[in-house]
Design a protein around this motif. Structure first.
Motif, PDB file in Angstrom:
ATOM      1  N   GLN A  82      11.609 -29.441 -23.241  1.00 41.47           N
ATOM      2  CA  GLN A  82      10.544 -30.111 -22.482  1.00 41.47           C
ATOM      3  C   GLN A  82      10.932 -30.256 -21.011  1.00 41.47           C
ATOM      4  OE1 GLN A  82      10.082 -33.781 -24.595  1.00 41.47           O
ATOM      5  NE2 GLN A  82       9.075 -32.820 -26.336  1.00 41.47           N
ATOM      6  N   LYS A  83      12.158 -30.703 -20.760  1.00 43.45           N
ATOM      7  CA  LYS A  83      12.623 -30.894 -19.378  1.00 43.45           C
ATOM      8  C   LYS A  83      12.714 -29.554 -18.643  1.00 43.45           C
ATOM      9  CE  LYS A  83      15.155 -35.164 -20.127  1.00 43.45           C
ATOM     10  NZ  LYS A  83      14.545 -36.041 -19.153  1.00 43.45           N
ATOM     11  N   PHE A  84      13.188 -28.524 -19.353  1.00 43.27           N
ATOM     12  CA  PHE A  84      13.296 -27.194 -18.749  1.00 43.27           C
ATOM     13  C   PHE A  84      11.925 -26.690 -18.341  1.00 43.27           C
ATOM     14  CE2 PHE A  84      13.321 -22.583 -18.841  1.00 43.27           C
ATOM     15  CZ  PHE A  84      14.440 -22.280 -18.091  1.00 43.27           C
ATOM     16  N   GLU A  85      10.951 -26.827 -19.231  1.00 41.94           N
ATOM     17  CA  GLU A  85       9.604 -26.338 -18.952  1.00 41.94           C
ATOM     18  C   GLU A  85       8.970 -27.087 -17.786  1.00 41.94           C
ATOM     19  OE1 GLU A  85       7.777 -26.634 -22.791  1.00 41.94           O
ATOM     20  OE2 GLU A  85       8.803 -24.848 -23.522  1.00 41.94           O
ATOM     21  N   ARG A  86       9.265 -28.385 -17.665  1.00 42.61           N
ATOM     22  CA  ARG A  86       8.724 -29.150 -16.533  1.00 42.61           C
ATOM     23  C   ARG A  86       9.376 -28.744 -15.220  1.00 42.61           C
ATOM     24  NH1 ARG A  86       9.691 -34.882 -18.166  1.00 42.61           N
ATOM     25  NH2 ARG A  86       9.909 -34.131 -20.270  1.00 42.61           N
ATOM     26  N   GLN A  87      10.675 -28.480 -15.259  1.00 42.07           N
ATOM     27  CA  GLN A  87      11.390 -28.165 -14.024  1.00 42.07           C
ATOM     28  C   GLN A  87      11.210 -26.707 -13.601  1.00 42.07           C
ATOM     29  OE1 GLN A  87      15.095 -30.030 -13.664  1.00 42.07           O
ATOM     30  NE2 GLN A  87      15.705 -28.925 -11.860  1.00 42.07           N
ATOM     31  N   PHE A  88      11.155 -25.802 -14.565  1.00 41.60           N
ATOM     32  CA  PHE A  88      11.035 -24.374 -14.267  1.00 41.60           C
ATOM     33  C   PHE A  88       9.725 -23.874 -14.842  1.00 41.60           C
ATOM     34  CE2 PHE A  88      15.558 -25.252 -14.508  1.00 41.60           C
ATOM     35  CZ  PHE A  88      16.023 -24.693 -13.335  1.00 41.60           C
ATOM     36  N   LEU A  89       8.673 -23.989 -14.080  1.00 37.97           N
ATOM     37  CA  LEU A  89       7.371 -23.520 -14.549  1.00 37.97           C
ATOM     38  C   LEU A  89       7.426 -22.019 -14.752  1.00 37.97           C
ATOM     39  CD1 LEU A  89       5.092 -25.563 -12.136  1.00 37.97           C
ATOM     40  CD2 LEU A  89       5.696 -26.093 -14.501  1.00 37.97           C
ATOM     41  N   THR A  90       6.760 -21.554 -15.780  1.00 37.23           N
ATOM     42  CA  THR A  90       6.741 -20.118 -16.046  1.00 37.23           C
ATOM     43  C   THR A  90       6.083 -19.404 -14.866  1.00 37.23           C
ATOM     44  OG1 THR A  90       6.523 -20.593 -18.391  1.00 37.23           O
ATOM     45  CG2 THR A  90       6.047 -18.342 -17.693  1.00 37.23           C
ATOM     46  N   PRO A  91       6.829 -18.540 -14.206  1.00 35.77           N
ATOM     47  CA  PRO A  91       6.291 -17.865 -13.018  1.00 35.77           C
ATOM     48  C   PRO A  91       5.307 -16.756 -13.377  1.00 35.77           C
ATOM     49  CG  PRO A  91       8.462 -17.041 -13.514  1.00 35.77           C
ATOM     50  CD  PRO A  91       8.176 -18.124 -14.527  1.00 35.77           C
ATOM     51  N   SER A  92       4.579 -16.320 -12.371  1.00 39.67           N
ATOM     52  CA  SER A  92       3.710 -15.160 -12.539  1.00 39.67           C
ATOM     53  C   SER A  92       4.605 -13.934 -12.625  1.00 39.67           C
ATOM     54  CB  SER A  92       2.767 -15.040 -11.342  1.00 39.67           C
ATOM     55  OG  SER A  92       2.108 -13.809 -11.407  1.00 39.67           O
ATOM     56  N   LEU A  93       4.453 -13.167 -13.680  1.00 42.71           N
ATOM     57  CA  LEU A  93       5.370 -12.057 -13.923  1.00 42.71           C
ATOM     58  C   LEU A  93       4.706 -10.706 -13.711  1.00 42.71           C
ATOM     59  CD1 LEU A  93       6.880 -13.605 -17.149  1.00 42.71           C
ATOM     60  CD2 LEU A  93       7.765 -13.772 -14.835  1.00 42.71           C
ATOM     61  N   ALA A  94       3.584 -10.696 -13.032  1.00 45.57           N
ATOM     62  CA  ALA A  94       2.823  -9.457 -12.863  1.00 45.57           C
ATOM     63  C   ALA A  94       3.598  -8.378 -12.119  1.00 45.57           C
ATOM     64  CB  ALA A  94       1.517  -9.764 -12.130  1.00 45.57           C
ATOM     65  N   ASN A  95       4.460  -8.763 -11.193  1.00 49.51           N
ATOM     66  CA  ASN A  95       5.163  -7.772 -10.371  1.00 49.51           C
ATOM     67  C   ASN A  95       6.559  -7.436 -10.875  1.00 49.51           C
ATOM     68  OD1 ASN A  95       2.977  -7.675  -8.642  1.00 49.51           O
ATOM     69  ND2 ASN A  95       3.751  -9.354  -7.386  1.00 49.51           N
ATOM     70  N   GLU A  96       6.918  -7.908 -12.040  1.00 43.09           N
ATOM     71  CA  GLU A  96       8.254  -7.630 -12.562  1.00 43.09           C
ATOM     72  C   GLU A  96       8.406  -6.163 -12.914  1.00 43.09           C
ATOM     73  OE1 GLU A  96      10.083  -9.717 -15.799  1.00 43.09           O
ATOM     74  OE2 GLU A  96      10.061 -11.579 -14.682  1.00 43.09           O
ATOM     75  N   GLU A  97       9.593  -5.664 -12.605  1.00 42.08           N
ATOM     76  CA  GLU A  97       9.926  -4.295 -12.987  1.00 42.08           C
ATOM     77  C   GLU A  97      10.849  -4.366 -14.195  1.00 42.08           C
ATOM     78  OE1 GLU A  97      11.313  -2.130  -9.576  1.00 42.08           O
ATOM     79  OE2 GLU A  97       9.722  -2.933  -8.322  1.00 42.08           O
ATOM     80  N   GLU A  98      11.484  -3.258 -14.525  1.00 37.20           N
ATOM     81  CA  GLU A  98      12.338  -3.212 -15.708  1.00 37.20           C
ATOM     82  C   GLU A  98      13.595  -4.068 -15.524  1.00 37.20           C
ATOM     83  OE1 GLU A  98      14.605   0.125 -18.365  1.00 37.20           O
ATOM     84  OE2 GLU A  98      12.770   0.682 -17.313  1.00 37.20           O
ATOM     85  N   CYS A  99      13.988  -4.707 -16.604  1.00 33.79           N
ATOM     86  CA  CYS A  99      15.175  -5.558 -16.625  1.00 33.79           C
ATOM     87  C   CYS A  99      16.165  -4.979 -17.634  1.00 33.79           C
ATOM     88  CB  CYS A  99      14.772  -6.985 -17.033  1.00 33.79           C
ATOM     89  SG  CYS A  99      16.154  -8.076 -17.337  1.00 33.79           S
ATOM     90  N   ASP A 100      17.400  -4.782 -17.211  1.00 34.40           N
ATOM     91  CA  ASP A 100      18.434  -4.296 -18.125  1.00 34.40           C
ATOM     92  C   ASP A 100      18.887  -5.450 -19.003  1.00 34.40           C
ATOM     93  OD1 ASP A 100      18.397  -1.718 -17.046  1.00 34.40           O
ATOM     94  OD2 ASP A 100      19.846  -2.264 -15.494  1.00 34.40           O
ATOM     95  N   THR A 101      18.769  -5.261 -20.314  1.00 29.26           N
ATOM     96  CA  THR A 101      19.121  -6.329 -21.257  1.00 29.26           C
ATOM     97  C   THR A 101      19.947  -5.780 -22.398  1.00 29.26           C
ATOM     98  OG1 THR A 101      17.156  -6.016 -22.623  1.00 29.26           O
ATOM     99  CG2 THR A 101      16.968  -7.569 -20.791  1.00 29.26           C
ATOM    100  N   GLU A 102      20.495  -6.714 -23.145  1.00 25.87           N
ATOM    101  CA  GLU A 102      21.213  -6.374 -24.364  1.00 25.87           C
ATOM    102  C   GLU A 102      21.047  -7.535 -25.325  1.00 25.87           C
ATOM    103  OE1 GLU A 102      25.794  -5.523 -25.752  1.00 25.87           O
ATOM    104  OE2 GLU A 102      25.246  -5.119 -23.686  1.00 25.87           O
ATOM    105  N   ARG A 103      20.878  -7.231 -26.596  1.00 22.90           N
ATOM    106  CA  ARG A 103      20.753  -8.277 -27.604  1.00 22.90           C
ATOM    107  C   ARG A 103      22.149  -8.848 -27.851  1.00 22.90           C
ATOM    108  NH1 ARG A 103      16.433  -9.687 -29.540  1.00 22.90           N
ATOM    109  NH2 ARG A 103      16.097 -10.516 -31.591  1.00 22.90           N
ATOM    110  N   ARG A 104      22.334 -10.123 -27.480  1.00 18.48           N
ATOM    111  CA  ARG A 104      23.664 -10.736 -27.569  1.00 18.48           C
ATOM    112  C   ARG A 104      23.613 -12.043 -28.343  1.00 18.48           C
ATOM    113  NH1 ARG A 104      26.097  -9.741 -21.526  1.00 18.48           N
ATOM    114  NH2 ARG A 104      25.680  -7.528 -21.501  1.00 18.48           N
ATOM    115  N   ASN A 105      24.794 -12.511 -28.670  1.00 22.28           N
ATOM    116  CA  ASN A 105      24.937 -13.789 -29.351  1.00 22.28           C
ATOM    117  C   ASN A 105      24.298 -14.886 -28.511  1.00 22.28           C
ATOM    118  OD1 ASN A 105      26.397 -16.390 -29.952  1.00 22.28           O
ATOM    119  ND2 ASN A 105      27.200 -15.067 -31.586  1.00 22.28           N
TER     120      ASN A 105
END
Length: 119
Positions: A82-105
């Motif tokens: 709840q606190k995280f969501e209040r402090q870090f509002l979900t940004p507009s992600l329309a301009n995001e490009e590819e993100c390098d990720t890996e499924r981790r612990n």
């Protein structure tokens, strides 16, 4: 003149204090969550950005948060979410490009999340 400058600095410090204490509280809760996940033998794996500072990976961070949030062992950390969501509002992600990720612990995801919150 000096008193006005001092007053402005004091006001600026006071207005920044709630945000700083909120961040400290988030990090404390996140450390407790990390301890819980580290002790839990379930192998929860979350898509984790290789570079947490990559602006193209913000959606991946929020998706990982949702995955953590829905995990049954994380119900006791609902205050953190709840606190995280209040402090870090979900940004507009329309301009995001590819993100390098890996499924981790989940512990690695949480460590990267700590870095994200500190930034």
């Amino acid at each position: 003149m000096k008193t006005h400058l001092y007053f402005l600095l004091l006001v600026a410090g006071i207005s920044a204090a709630p945000q700083m204490s909120s961040m400290v509280e988030l990090l404390t809760l996140l450390e407790q969550m990390w301890d819980s996940v580290a002790k839990d033998n379930q192998n929860l794996r979350i898509e984790t950005p290789d570079n947490i500072e990559d602006v193209n990976c913000v959606s991946t961070i929020f998706e990982g948060m949702e995955q953590l949030k829905t995990h049954p062992a994380m119900k006791k950390y609902s205050v953190f979410f709840q606190k995280f969501e209040r402090q870090f509002l979900t940004p507009s992600l329309a301009n995001e490009e590819e993100c390098d990720t890996e499924r981790r612990n989940a512990t690695i995801f949480i460590e990267k999340l700590m870095t994200f919150i500190r930034k």
